[in-house]
Design a protein around this motif. Structure first.
Motif, mmCIF file in Angstrom:
data_model
loop_
_atom_site.group_PDB
_atom_site.id
_atom_site.type_symbol
_atom_site.label_atom_id
_atom_site.label_comp_id
_atom_site.label_asym_id
_atom_site.label_seq_id
_atom_site.Cartn_x
_atom_site.Cartn_y
_atom_site.Cartn_z
ATOM 1 N N UNK A 75 38.869 33.198 44.945
ATOM 2 C CA UNK A 75 40.061 33.680 44.233
ATOM 3 C C UNK A 75 39.825 33.674 42.720
ATOM 4 N N UNK A 76 39.177 32.645 42.206
ATOM 5 C CA UNK A 76 38.931 32.558 40.769
ATOM 6 C C UNK A 76 37.961 33.630 40.287
ATOM 7 N N UNK A 77 37.113 34.120 41.195
ATOM 8 C CA UNK A 77 36.142 35.137 40.793
ATOM 9 C C UNK A 77 36.813 36.460 40.420
ATOM 10 N N UNK A 78 38.091 36.617 40.776
ATOM 11 C CA UNK A 78 38.834 37.834 40.423
ATOM 12 C C UNK A 78 39.762 37.598 39.230
ATOM 13 N N UNK A 79 39.543 36.486 38.518
ATOM 14 C CA UNK A 79 40.399 36.166 37.381
ATOM 15 C C UNK A 79 39.558 35.958 36.121
ATOM 16 N N UNK A 80 40.240 35.734 35.001
ATOM 17 C CA UNK A 80 39.555 35.442 33.740
ATOM 18 C C UNK A 80 39.794 33.996 33.317
ATOM 19 N N UNK A 81 39.943 33.097 34.285
ATOM 20 C CA UNK A 81 40.266 31.705 33.988
ATOM 21 C C UNK A 81 39.206 31.076 33.087
ATOM 22 N N UNK A 82 39.658 30.338 32.078
ATOM 23 C CA UNK A 82 38.735 29.726 31.117
ATOM 24 C C UNK A 82 38.442 28.264 31.424
ATOM 25 N N UNK A 83 38.986 27.750 32.520
ATOM 26 C CA UNK A 83 38.704 26.375 32.913
ATOM 27 C C UNK A 83 39.588 25.359 32.231
ATOM 28 N N UNK A 84 40.427 25.780 31.307
ATOM 29 C CA UNK A 84 41.262 24.838 30.551
ATOM 30 C C UNK A 84 42.741 25.113 30.789
ATOM 31 N N UNK A 85 43.161 26.341 30.582
ATOM 32 C CA UNK A 85 44.575 26.685 30.711
ATOM 33 C C UNK A 85 45.004 26.638 32.179
ATOM 34 N N UNK A 86 46.284 26.449 32.387
ATOM 35 C CA UNK A 86 46.822 26.370 33.747
ATOM 36 C C UNK A 86 47.080 27.740 34.352
ATOM 37 N N UNK A 87 47.022 28.781 33.538
ATOM 38 C CA UNK A 87 47.268 30.136 34.015
ATOM 39 C C UNK A 87 46.028 30.998 33.815
ATOM 40 N N UNK A 88 45.924 32.015 34.653
ATOM 41 C CA UNK A 88 44.808 32.961 34.546
ATOM 42 C C UNK A 88 45.302 34.351 34.911
ATOM 43 N N UNK A 89 44.623 35.347 34.405
ATOM 44 C CA UNK A 89 45.002 36.737 34.663
ATOM 45 C C UNK A 89 44.128 37.332 35.754
ATOM 46 N N UNK A 90 44.749 38.068 36.660
ATOM 47 C CA UNK A 90 44.030 38.756 37.746
ATOM 48 C C UNK A 90 43.390 40.023 37.167
ATOM 49 N N UNK A 91 42.056 40.098 37.223
ATOM 50 C CA UNK A 91 41.356 41.243 36.630
ATOM 51 C C UNK A 91 40.567 42.033 37.672
ATOM 52 N N UNK A 92 40.776 41.737 38.953
ATOM 53 C CA UNK A 92 40.131 42.513 40.017
ATOM 54 C C UNK A 92 38.622 42.345 40.039
ATOM 55 N N UNK A 93 37.947 43.481 40.093
ATOM 56 C CA UNK A 93 36.485 43.476 40.266
ATOM 57 C C UNK A 93 35.725 43.473 38.943
ATOM 58 N N UNK B 235 29.565 26.256 28.963
ATOM 59 C CA UNK B 235 29.288 26.488 27.545
ATOM 60 C C UNK B 235 30.191 27.563 26.968
ATOM 61 N N UNK B 236 30.435 28.626 27.750
ATOM 62 C CA UNK B 236 31.259 29.732 27.265
ATOM 63 C C UNK B 236 32.665 29.722 27.870
ATOM 64 N N UNK B 237 32.956 28.730 28.720
ATOM 65 C CA UNK B 237 34.289 28.560 29.310
ATOM 66 C C UNK B 237 34.791 29.815 30.025
ATOM 67 N N UNK B 238 33.902 30.508 30.678
ATOM 68 C CA UNK B 238 34.297 31.687 31.452
ATOM 69 C C UNK B 238 34.113 31.352 32.933
ATOM 70 N N UNK B 239 35.038 30.582 33.461
ATOM 71 C CA UNK B 239 34.921 30.122 34.838
ATOM 72 C C UNK B 239 35.152 31.248 35.842
ATOM 73 N N UNK B 240 35.907 32.258 35.462
ATOM 74 C CA UNK B 240 36.111 33.393 36.347
ATOM 75 C C UNK B 240 34.812 34.135 36.603
ATOM 76 N N UNK B 241 34.084 34.438 35.533
ATOM 77 C CA UNK B 241 32.802 35.121 35.665
ATOM 78 C C UNK B 241 31.795 34.228 36.378
#
Length: 295
Positions: A38-56, A260-266
């Motif tokens: 599920x996180x792989x389809x978001x832009x979650x940064x690993x810190x905030x409680x919310x993330x945006x759904x960005x699809x593929x 390092x870059x806090x891009x947990x979604x990617x």
């Protein structure tokens, strides 16, 4: 349990024994796996409680950015050295399965590197492969092969082969022990029948030994290729992905992207891609090996 039937008692016992391990399996394996997907389809940064759904978008980034997907090319030497490692392991297993004097000593010595700590092995080879004071360059100089002296961990063209050779040294004995156990399970009558039929040593190995090792080769190649695709400890400890990113692996890139870059979604998408590619490669490997075994 007076009025409860034997069948009900049996089910209660089974449920009682399975409840804890199944709960742990769901909590520690399946739930994190679903959460990762599920996180792989978001832009979650690993810190905030919310993330945006960005699809593929994360997956598109992986396959279109050569800095991400292209690092798989750095892992080809690990696969190549791993295949050679299995070939050498089979040869040693065949030799040490014979009535060789002192074979138990050689078995222990070849298996010994596997029980050593991975980080300790990495630091040990840091001194072996050091450019100025390393024992490998010192040995080459002592035997008159100065032309072969290299910056083993600083040369972009050979750094991955240098790192893969450490894995060769560490895991070859482990694979050898597995092949040795498989060889000892082959009935001796089969070899006697082959010799009576006039088969020489090479023919016996090719037509008798290897077909009986098919399932074990499949297992070891599964471990080798999956390990090659998920290399992390050696480049992390010895080179940090250098020089100039030449030894950076996909898993090392994934961890860097996350922490390092806090891009947990990617990073989550990269983990899914690694899993899918591993399954595909291993499926192709199984088809090839099974076809050889059937033949």
């Amino acid at each position: 349990m007076g009025g409860i039937s034997y069948r009900a008692q049996r089910w209660l016992v089974l449920v009682g024994f399975l409840a804890v391990p199944l709960t742990l399996l769901v909590m520690l394996t399946y739930y994190p796996a679903v959460k990762l997907l599920m996180q792989s389809f978001t832009d979650w940064d690993g810190i905030s409680s919310e993330s945006n759904w960005i699809g593929w978008e994360n997956y598109k980034e992986i396959f279109t950015n050569s800095d991400l997907f292209g690092v798989f090319l750095h892992q080809i030497p690990y696969v190549f050295v791993g295949i050679v490692q299995n070939v050498i392991a089979i040869l040693f297993a065949i030799i040490l399965n014979s009535r060789l004097k002192g074979r138990n000593f050689f078995r222990v010595m070849l298996f010994l590197p596997f029980i050593m700590n991975a980080v300790a092995v990495a630091f040990m080879f840091q001194y072996v492969l050091d450019t100025t004071n390393g024992s490998l360059n010192g040995l080459l100089g002592a035997v008159g092969l100065e032309s072969l002296q290299q910056s083993w961990l600083g040369n972009e063209s050979i750094v991955n082969y240098s790192l893969a050779s450490i894995g060769f040294w560490r895991f070859m004995g482990y694979n050898m022990v597995i092949y040795l156990a498989a060889l000892q399970s082959i009935p001796g009558d089969m070899y006697e029948a082959a010799r009576i039929d006039g088969a020489n040593r090479l023919q016996t190995i090719w037509h008798l030994t290897l077909p009986n090792l098919t399932k074990i080769i499949q297992l070891n190649m599964f471990l080798t290729i999956s390990g090659a695709l998920a290399v992390f400890d050696l480049p992390f400890v010895l080179t940090k992905g250098g020089p100039a990113g030449a030894s950076e692996t996909f898993l090392l890139k994934t961890i860097t992207t996350a922490f390092q870059f806090n891009n947990f979604g990617l990073a989550s998408a990269m983990s899914i891609v690694l899993l899918v590619l591993t399954v595909l490669i291993l499926a192709i490997q199984n088809v090839v090996i099974n076809r050889r075994g059937d033949n």
